[in-house]
Scaffold this motif. Structure first.
Motif, PDB file in Angstrom:
ATOM      1  N   ASP A 129      10.411   0.963 -10.603  1.00  0.00           N
ATOM      2  CA  ASP A 129       9.232   0.287 -10.073  1.00  0.00           C
ATOM      3  C   ASP A 129       9.080   0.634  -8.588  1.00  0.00           C
ATOM      4  OD1 ASP A 129       7.029  -1.374  -9.831  1.00  0.00           O
ATOM      5  OD2 ASP A 129       8.159  -3.244 -10.019  1.00  0.00           O
ATOM      6  N   ALA A 130       7.860   0.462  -8.076  1.00  0.00           N
ATOM      7  CA  ALA A 130       7.620   0.626  -6.648  1.00  0.00           C
ATOM      8  C   ALA A 130       8.434  -0.428  -5.899  1.00  0.00           C
ATOM      9  CB  ALA A 130       6.139   0.444  -6.350  1.00  0.00           C
ATOM     10  N   THR A 131       8.801  -0.120  -4.673  1.00  0.00           N
ATOM     11  CA  THR A 131       9.455  -1.112  -3.818  1.00  0.00           C
ATOM     12  C   THR A 131       8.481  -1.478  -2.710  1.00  0.00           C
ATOM     13  OG1 THR A 131      10.539   0.673  -2.576  1.00  0.00           O
ATOM     14  CG2 THR A 131      11.812  -0.372  -4.334  1.00  0.00           C
ATOM     15  N   ASN A 148      18.086  -6.068  -0.736  1.00  0.00           N
ATOM     16  CA  ASN A 148      18.155  -5.025   0.282  1.00  0.00           C
ATOM     17  C   ASN A 148      17.381  -5.536   1.484  1.00  0.00           C
ATOM     18  OD1 ASN A 148      17.079  -2.650   1.832  1.00  0.00           O
ATOM     19  ND2 ASN A 148      18.414  -1.583   0.401  1.00  0.00           N
ATOM     20  N   LYS A 149      17.926  -5.425   2.669  1.00  0.00           N
ATOM     21  CA  LYS A 149      17.273  -6.028   3.835  1.00  0.00           C
ATOM     22  C   LYS A 149      15.956  -5.357   4.220  1.00  0.00           C
ATOM     23  CE  LYS A 149      19.992  -3.341   7.099  1.00  0.00           C
ATOM     24  NZ  LYS A 149      20.955  -3.395   8.167  1.00  0.00           N
ATOM     25  N   CYS A 150      15.708  -4.130   3.760  1.00  0.00           N
ATOM     26  CA  CYS A 150      14.493  -3.409   4.160  1.00  0.00           C
ATOM     27  C   CYS A 150      13.354  -3.474   3.146  1.00  0.00           C
ATOM     28  CB  CYS A 150      14.825  -1.943   4.421  1.00  0.00           C
ATOM     29  SG  CYS A 150      15.962  -1.711   5.800  1.00  0.00           S
ATOM     30  N   PHE A 151      13.660  -3.743   1.885  1.00  0.00           N
ATOM     31  CA  PHE A 151      12.616  -3.746   0.868  1.00  0.00           C
ATOM     32  C   PHE A 151      12.995  -4.677  -0.271  1.00  0.00           C
ATOM     33  CE2 PHE A 151      15.513  -0.350  -0.380  1.00  0.00           C
ATOM     34  CZ  PHE A 151      15.717  -0.605  -1.734  1.00  0.00           C
ATOM     35  N   CYS A 152      12.037  -4.928  -1.151  1.00  0.00           N
ATOM     36  CA  CYS A 152      12.295  -5.738  -2.339  1.00  0.00           C
ATOM     37  C   CYS A 152      11.718  -5.024  -3.555  1.00  0.00           C
ATOM     38  CB  CYS A 152      11.693  -7.131  -2.198  1.00  0.00           C
ATOM     39  SG  CYS A 152       9.905  -7.108  -2.197  1.00  0.00           S
ATOM     40  N   ILE A 153      12.147  -5.452  -4.727  1.00  0.00           N
ATOM     41  CA  ILE A 153      11.664  -4.890  -5.988  1.00  0.00           C
ATOM     42  C   ILE A 153      10.877  -5.991  -6.699  1.00  0.00           C
ATOM     43  CG2 ILE A 153      12.315  -3.765  -8.151  1.00  0.00           C
ATOM     44  CD1 ILE A 153      15.019  -3.071  -6.720  1.00  0.00           C
ATOM     45  N   SER A 173      10.766  -6.509  14.302  1.00  0.00           N
ATOM     46  CA  SER A 173      11.226  -5.150  14.003  1.00  0.00           C
ATOM     47  C   SER A 173      12.082  -5.180  12.747  1.00  0.00           C
ATOM     48  CB  SER A 173      12.026  -4.587  15.185  1.00  0.00           C
ATOM     49  OG  SER A 173      13.194  -5.349  15.390  1.00  0.00           O
ATOM     50  N   PRO A 174      12.170  -4.034  12.051  1.00  0.00           N
ATOM     51  CA  PRO A 174      12.999  -4.026  10.853  1.00  0.00           C
ATOM     52  C   PRO A 174      14.472  -4.104  11.267  1.00  0.00           C
ATOM     53  CG  PRO A 174      12.228  -1.824  11.308  1.00  0.00           C
ATOM     54  CD  PRO A 174      11.575  -2.740  12.316  1.00  0.00           C
ATOM     55  N   GLY A 175      15.186  -4.866  10.569  1.00  0.00           N
ATOM     56  CA  GLY A 175      16.593  -5.043  10.853  1.00  0.00           C
ATOM     57  C   GLY A 175      17.114  -6.026   9.828  1.00  0.00           C
ATOM     58  N   LYS A 176      18.154  -6.722  10.148  1.00  0.00           N
ATOM     59  CA  LYS A 176      18.664  -7.715   9.213  1.00  0.00           C
ATOM     60  C   LYS A 176      17.650  -8.839   9.103  1.00  0.00           C
ATOM     61  CE  LYS A 176      22.658 -10.362   7.859  1.00  0.00           C
ATOM     62  NZ  LYS A 176      22.287 -10.404   6.509  1.00  0.00           N
ATOM     63  N   PHE A 177      16.873  -8.818   8.028  1.00  0.00           N
ATOM     64  CA  PHE A 177      15.886  -9.835   7.720  1.00  0.00           C
ATOM     65  C   PHE A 177      14.803  -9.959   8.784  1.00  0.00           C
ATOM     66  CE2 PHE A 177      14.537 -12.592   4.620  1.00  0.00           C
ATOM     67  CZ  PHE A 177      14.330 -13.892   5.033  1.00  0.00           C
ATOM     68  N   TYR A 178      14.358  -8.853   9.371  1.00  0.00           N
ATOM     69  CA  TYR A 178      13.283  -8.790  10.356  1.00  0.00           C
ATOM     70  C   TYR A 178      13.543  -9.680  11.559  1.00  0.00           C
ATOM     71  CZ  TYR A 178      10.712  -6.430   6.677  1.00  0.00           C
ATOM     72  OH  TYR A 178      10.318  -5.556   5.698  1.00  0.00           O
ATOM     73  N   LEU A 179      14.034  -9.104  12.594  1.00  0.00           N
ATOM     74  CA  LEU A 179      14.395  -9.819  13.802  1.00  0.00           C
ATOM     75  C   LEU A 179      13.331  -9.684  14.865  1.00  0.00           C
ATOM     76  CD1 LEU A 179      18.124  -8.708  13.967  1.00  0.00           C
ATOM     77  CD2 LEU A 179      17.238 -10.869  13.111  1.00  0.00           C
TER      78      LEU A 179
END
Length: 180
Positions: A129-131, A148-153, A173-179
């Motif tokens: 599936d797309a992420t 995954n901290k950067c994307f979801c399914i 910014s992207p990082g651990k759970f968008y900081l």
């Protein structure tokens, strides 16, 4: 013993099957497949085949004595002058292998990543599936932390986003759970 009611039922059934065959642009639904196997191949389910013909631009059903094989994940089986495997159509994916006489359609629709604040992270695979990700460039973050901290399914987890408030002079910014 001959019965006029039986004749009417068989005439009706023949007319119905002819109509389905003449106007339906898809292979039969699994619930109707047994009836089509009986009609087209005298009940021989291993010989019945319904595939998309790229030259005729339509589905064809027939009986075949050829040996069926598995189609690998990410592919579908079509007739294009000859029988061949091709990549799933855009917007669909096939995570498992299946018998080549079963279908010319990859089984799953891809998620569209069009929820509030969502954007596509990766949509190149014909097996998965797309992420999706939340659009951090516009201030969106995941409501629940994905695996995954950067994307979801989307077909496996919640991909909901919300607008995250950051303190003055900071941006998401992207990082651990968008900081921030």
């Amino acid at each position: 013993m001959h019965n006029d009611t039986d004749d009417k039922h068989s005439d009706f059934l023949f007319g119905l099957l002819s109509t389905i065959n003449g106007f339906d642009r898809q292979c039969p639904h699994p619930s109707q497949r047994t009836v089509r196997i009986q009609s087209v191949c005298s009940g021989n389910s291993s010989a019945y085949t319904c595939l998309y013909d790229t030259i005729k631009e339509g589905y064809v059903e027939f009986c075949s004595n050829r040996k069926d094989n598995f189609v690998r994940a990410g592919l579908k089986y079509v007739i294009s002058g000859t029988f061949r495997n091709v990549r799933c159509s855009d917007g669909r994916y096939q995570p498992v292998r299946f018998w080549s006489n079963q279908s010319s359609v990859c089984m799953n629709l891809k998620s569209e990543c069009n929820g509030f604040g969502e954007t596509v992270y990766n949509n190149r695979s014909s097996i998965y599936d797309a992420t999706c990700r939340c659009d951090y460039t516009r201030g969106y973050a995941f409501v629940s932390e994905p695996r995954n901290k950067c994307f979801c399914i989307p077909s496996e987890e919640d991909c909901s986003c919300y607008i995250k408030e950051c303190s003055k002079n900071t941006t998401l910014s992207p990082g651990k759970f968008y900081l921030c």
